[in-house]
Design a protein around this motif. Sequence first.
Motif, PDB file in Angstrom:
ATOM      1  N   GLY A 343      16.969   5.648  -4.935  1.00  0.00           N
ATOM      2  CA  GLY A 343      17.080   5.231  -6.319  1.00  0.00           C
ATOM      3  C   GLY A 343      16.661   3.807  -6.568  1.00  0.00           C
ATOM      4  N   THR A 344      16.090   3.150  -5.539  1.00  0.00           N
ATOM      5  CA  THR A 344      15.573   1.791  -5.713  1.00  0.00           C
ATOM      6  C   THR A 344      14.052   1.825  -5.766  1.00  0.00           C
ATOM      7  OG1 THR A 344      15.525   1.411  -3.319  1.00  0.00           O
ATOM      8  CG2 THR A 344      17.536   0.790  -4.499  1.00  0.00           C
ATOM      9  N   LEU A 345      13.463   0.670  -6.061  1.00  0.00           N
ATOM     10  CA  LEU A 345      12.003   0.579  -6.109  1.00  0.00           C
ATOM     11  C   LEU A 345      11.355   1.057  -4.825  1.00  0.00           C
ATOM     12  CD1 LEU A 345      11.426  -2.955  -7.712  1.00  0.00           C
ATOM     13  CD2 LEU A 345      10.930  -0.756  -8.786  1.00  0.00           C
ATOM     14  N   CYS A 346      12.048   0.844  -3.690  1.00  0.00           N
ATOM     15  CA  CYS A 346      11.453   1.148  -2.392  1.00  0.00           C
ATOM     16  C   CYS A 346      11.852   2.519  -1.850  1.00  0.00           C
ATOM     17  CB  CYS A 346      11.818   0.066  -1.380  1.00  0.00           C
ATOM     18  SG  CYS A 346      13.576  -0.272  -1.285  1.00  0.00           S
ATOM     19  N   ASN A 347      12.556   3.310  -2.632  1.00  0.00           N
ATOM     20  CA  ASN A 347      12.880   4.682  -2.248  1.00  0.00           C
ATOM     21  C   ASN A 347      13.265   5.472  -3.493  1.00  0.00           C
ATOM     22  OD1 ASN A 347      13.424   7.009  -0.844  1.00  0.00           O
ATOM     23  ND2 ASN A 347      15.227   6.223   0.229  1.00  0.00           N
ATOM     24  N   PRO A 348      12.296   5.691  -4.396  1.00  0.00           N
ATOM     25  CA  PRO A 348      12.603   6.332  -5.677  1.00  0.00           C
ATOM     26  C   PRO A 348      12.939   7.809  -5.519  1.00  0.00           C
ATOM     27  CG  PRO A 348      10.244   6.070  -5.426  1.00  0.00           C
ATOM     28  CD  PRO A 348      10.874   5.367  -4.251  1.00  0.00           C
ATOM     29  N   VAL A 349      13.531   8.361  -6.575  1.00  0.00           N
ATOM     30  CA  VAL A 349      13.901   9.769  -6.605  1.00  0.00           C
ATOM     31  C   VAL A 349      12.951  10.503  -7.543  1.00  0.00           C
ATOM     32  CG1 VAL A 349      15.734  11.423  -7.154  1.00  0.00           C
ATOM     33  CG2 VAL A 349      16.314   9.202  -6.157  1.00  0.00           C
ATOM     34  N   PHE A 350      12.399  11.609  -7.066  1.00  0.00           N
ATOM     35  CA  PHE A 350      11.493  12.418  -7.888  1.00  0.00           C
ATOM     36  C   PHE A 350      12.190  12.819  -9.176  1.00  0.00           C
ATOM     37  CE2 PHE A 350       9.620  16.460  -9.194  1.00  0.00           C
ATOM     38  CZ  PHE A 350       8.270  16.175  -9.138  1.00  0.00           C
ATOM     39  N   PRO A 351      11.510  12.784 -10.337  1.00  0.00           N
ATOM     40  CA  PRO A 351      10.065  12.581 -10.541  1.00  0.00           C
ATOM     41  C   PRO A 351       9.672  11.173 -10.970  1.00  0.00           C
ATOM     42  CG  PRO A 351      11.009  13.491 -12.530  1.00  0.00           C
ATOM     43  CD  PRO A 351      12.160  13.283 -11.566  1.00  0.00           C
ATOM     44  N   ALA A 352      10.357  10.144 -10.475  1.00  0.00           N
ATOM     45  CA  ALA A 352       9.963   8.779 -10.820  1.00  0.00           C
ATOM     46  C   ALA A 352       8.496   8.552 -10.445  1.00  0.00           C
ATOM     47  CB  ALA A 352      10.849   7.776 -10.095  1.00  0.00           C
ATOM     48  N   PRO A 353       7.705   7.950 -11.327  1.00  0.00           N
ATOM     49  CA  PRO A 353       6.270   7.777 -11.053  1.00  0.00           C
ATOM     50  C   PRO A 353       6.023   6.681 -10.018  1.00  0.00           C
ATOM     51  CG  PRO A 353       6.853   6.758 -13.140  1.00  0.00           C
ATOM     52  CD  PRO A 353       8.086   7.451 -12.656  1.00  0.00           C
ATOM     53  N   THR A 354       4.938   6.815  -9.269  1.00  0.00           N
ATOM     54  CA  THR A 354       4.651   5.894  -8.152  1.00  0.00           C
ATOM     55  C   THR A 354       3.189   5.466  -8.070  1.00  0.00           C
ATOM     56  OG1 THR A 354       4.263   7.792  -6.683  1.00  0.00           O
ATOM     57  CG2 THR A 354       6.501   6.894  -6.722  1.00  0.00           C
ATOM     58  N   ILE A 355       2.346   5.877  -8.988  1.00  0.00           N
ATOM     59  CA  ILE A 355       0.905   5.707  -8.804  1.00  0.00           C
ATOM     60  C   ILE A 355       0.485   4.241  -8.708  1.00  0.00           C
ATOM     61  CG2 ILE A 355       0.324   5.757 -11.268  1.00  0.00           C
ATOM     62  CD1 ILE A 355      -2.137   7.458 -10.510  1.00  0.00           C
ATOM     63  N   ALA A 356       1.223   3.317  -9.357  1.00  0.00           N
ATOM     64  CA  ALA A 356       0.853   1.898  -9.353  1.00  0.00           C
ATOM     65  C   ALA A 356       1.660   1.125  -8.318  1.00  0.00           C
ATOM     66  CB  ALA A 356       1.037   1.296 -10.742  1.00  0.00           C
ATOM     67  N   ARG A 357       1.817   1.692  -7.134  1.00  0.00           N
ATOM     68  CA  ARG A 357       2.669   1.104  -6.089  1.00  0.00           C
ATOM     69  C   ARG A 357       1.940   0.079  -5.224  1.00  0.00           C
ATOM     70  NH1 ARG A 357      -1.502   2.228  -3.721  1.00  0.00           N
ATOM     71  NH2 ARG A 357      -1.642   3.564  -1.893  1.00  0.00           N
ATOM     72  N   PHE A 358       0.666  -0.174  -5.492  1.00  0.00           N
ATOM     73  CA  PHE A 358      -0.184  -0.969  -4.613  1.00  0.00           C
ATOM     74  C   PHE A 358       0.314  -2.415  -4.474  1.00  0.00           C
ATOM     75  CE2 PHE A 358      -4.576  -2.985  -4.071  1.00  0.00           C
ATOM     76  CZ  PHE A 358      -4.599  -2.749  -2.718  1.00  0.00           C
ATOM     77  N   THR A 359       0.411  -3.133  -5.606  1.00  0.00           N
ATOM     78  CA  THR A 359       0.829  -4.531  -5.537  1.00  0.00           C
ATOM     79  C   THR A 359       2.317  -4.651  -5.210  1.00  0.00           C
ATOM     80  OG1 THR A 359       1.091  -4.520  -7.954  1.00  0.00           O
ATOM     81  CG2 THR A 359      -0.974  -5.358  -7.078  1.00  0.00           C
ATOM     82  N   SER A 360       3.104  -3.647  -5.573  1.00  0.00           N
ATOM     83  CA  SER A 360       4.534  -3.665  -5.234  1.00  0.00           C
ATOM     84  C   SER A 360       4.714  -3.645  -3.719  1.00  0.00           C
ATOM     85  CB  SER A 360       5.241  -2.449  -5.841  1.00  0.00           C
ATOM     86  OG  SER A 360       4.925  -2.286  -7.199  1.00  0.00           O
ATOM     87  N   GLY A 361       3.993  -2.746  -3.050  1.00  0.00           N
ATOM     88  CA  GLY A 361       4.088  -2.666  -1.594  1.00  0.00           C
ATOM     89  C   GLY A 361       3.633  -3.939  -0.916  1.00  0.00           C
ATOM     90  N   ASN A 362       2.647  -4.600  -1.504  1.00  0.00           N
ATOM     91  CA  ASN A 362       2.199  -5.872  -0.950  1.00  0.00           C
ATOM     92  C   ASN A 362       3.330  -6.901  -0.978  1.00  0.00           C
ATOM     93  OD1 ASN A 362      -0.183  -6.493   0.313  1.00  0.00           O
ATOM     94  ND2 ASN A 362      -1.126  -7.458  -1.449  1.00  0.00           N
ATOM     95  N   MET A 363       4.179  -6.814  -2.014  1.00  0.00           N
ATOM     96  CA  MET A 363       5.295  -7.759  -2.100  1.00  0.00           C
ATOM     97  C   MET A 363       6.381  -7.440  -1.072  1.00  0.00           C
ATOM     98  SD  MET A 363       6.260 -10.540  -3.348  1.00  0.00           S
ATOM     99  CE  MET A 363       4.835 -10.677  -4.424  1.00  0.00           C
ATOM    100  N   ILE A 364       6.522  -6.163  -0.699  1.00  0.00           N
ATOM    101  CA  ILE A 364       7.420  -5.818   0.408  1.00  0.00           C
ATOM    102  C   ILE A 364       6.956  -6.549   1.669  1.00  0.00           C
ATOM    103  CG2 ILE A 364       8.111  -3.968   1.991  1.00  0.00           C
ATOM    104  CD1 ILE A 364       9.594  -3.550  -0.488  1.00  0.00           C
ATOM    105  N   ALA A 365       5.669  -6.453   1.950  1.00  0.00           N
ATOM    106  CA  ALA A 365       5.118  -7.101   3.146  1.00  0.00           C
ATOM    107  C   ALA A 365       5.269  -8.611   3.071  1.00  0.00           C
ATOM    108  CB  ALA A 365       3.655  -6.703   3.316  1.00  0.00           C
ATOM    109  N   ASP A 366       4.992  -9.195   1.915  1.00  0.00           N
ATOM    110  CA  ASP A 366       5.074 -10.639   1.745  1.00  0.00           C
ATOM    111  C   ASP A 366       6.504 -11.140   1.937  1.00  0.00           C
ATOM    112  OD1 ASP A 366       3.759 -13.218   0.709  1.00  0.00           O
ATOM    113  OD2 ASP A 366       5.425 -12.970  -0.694  1.00  0.00           O
TER     114      ASP A 366
END
Length: 595
Positions: A343-366
């Motif tokens: 239920g968080t940004l890094c483990n959403p529950v279907f059907p939460a949309p995820t298509i624009a996850r690119f820059t978000s994931g980069n911030m996980i790494a950063d």
Amino acid sequence: MLDTKSAVKEIDPITVQVVLGALENVAVEMGHKLARMSYSSIIRESEDFGCALVDIYGNQLCESSHSTPLQSGPIPGYVKGIREIMEERDDNFSPGDIIMHNSPYHGASHGPDIGICIPVFYQEELIGFSVTTAHHLDIGASTPGSCGIVDAVDAYAEGLQFKAIKVYEKGKKNRYVWDLLMDNIRAPKMVVGDIEAQIAAAKIGATRYIELLDKFGVDTIYAASNELMNYSEKMMREAITKLPDGEYKAEGFLDGYLDSADSYKKDLKICVTVKVSGSELTVDLTGTSPQVKDRPINMPLVGTVDIAVYLTLRSILLDSTTYGDFSQNSGLSRPIHIIAPKGTLCNPVFPAPTIARFTSGNMIADTLMKALAQVVPDQVSAGIGNLQVVAFSGLANEENYWVYMDIMEGSYGGRYGKDGMDAVDTLYANTRNNPIEDIETHYPLRVNRYELRDTGCAPGKWRGGIGSIREITFLEDGSFSVEADGHKFAPWGFKGGENGTVGELSIREQTGDTIKLPSKLPNRPAKAGSTIQLVGPCGGGYGNPLERDPEKVLADFLDGYISAETALEVYKVFITETNTIDYEKTNEWRRRKAE
């Protein structure tokens, strides 16, 4: 069949290396063939694809070295998700099957990254999978393009969903699936052509895999693979044991939707706690902001978040300069554990949309890198400048869509002993930029400007990397959409280095009016003559600016990266009218500042 996790066959190191080279050559060949056969620039030029062989137990054996980590890395997750779905359906793999899959809740990185999976049979027994993944320029969403769908309210609004669909069954083409693709995707000839290229490359992988089994034997291939995975695991565990046991925390922030009236959609927090215990390492994402239920900034745990974590840890803890090159396989992830509350940004529950996850994931790494900076400060960079992804589109002859996707690079922060890298894709992206000639040859667009930013680099003993500026003009009426981040929160400086500079996005319309736009922009019409300006963020600085070599300060000035005023005010380096350093005044200014 020999269990790769407890292989009993003894195998000598030379044979292991021979098998490794053979496996890697298969993946490399798959990658070259896919790039050569593809129609779209995102695959052909940017190399936004992945190729790998996976064994029967879901272990990745090899990957194409010139593909992006965000494509090759998730492949074991694709296979796991496909197998789970097929078990639920009571379906089986058969020789001649070719499976298409893009479900982000079953291992796929996000919907546009379609996986093609071919089960490989040897002597009538399933022994593994040959898989290709690639980003496709349209997936049938509500607006053109497969990025910038930043207003999708759920997974269904993001485009077509393919959950382990057999496009070929026992060698027979399922024409109805192909009809569905042609009827529901913009620019279908290009997209379907790219899917067919993926199939061809995966077939090559399957054929070469069988040839290796014929040459070396099943037991030898599996014993060598097991040895390689054990070696990778050992290397990672040894690197982890060098870290002091304990917990190391960091926070980062995403812009989210800066123009939204809803506070829960912007200023989104990423929390990372690295827990080290002996040779085990846990990345705990507890404290990260809740998922945004009706906007696609959420990240699939398997396929995006895990890849951001694995890649960052490998890059920092097993730097190739120190450890050399060794096999990329599933053994690397065995000592690493991820905690991500549902239920968080890094483990959403279907059907939460995820298509624009690119820059978000980069911030996980950063943010993970920021946490690790507390224990390995000489092995990290300061904060990175995030990326901007733009989908350009229009109608040719008022009836046929053209779609172009541009990944505008970011920048790295300064590093111990080195300045930050300028204008490059950061962390798990690793795609190439598109040549201007290719863009202008295939699309009604003109690239007017493409250069490094002036006076934007963050001061430090080692300065931050510089973002780029790109201006693109529509030659015909069209539209564009954008997913980006880093327009509010600047990349972090480290050990006395200053923070970087945020990015920007604007459009200059044909009337001459310039309008500033947010970092996430749904599809917006653009008239012929309108010009989009994209300004990339600059990475953070590393170390005290007063310790920067004056000659490097002068070189930055001569290159136009900083002004003479900045050289004096920030670095306390006095540059004369003849573009030389007055060392007497410089030393005096620096001594005064230190006091």
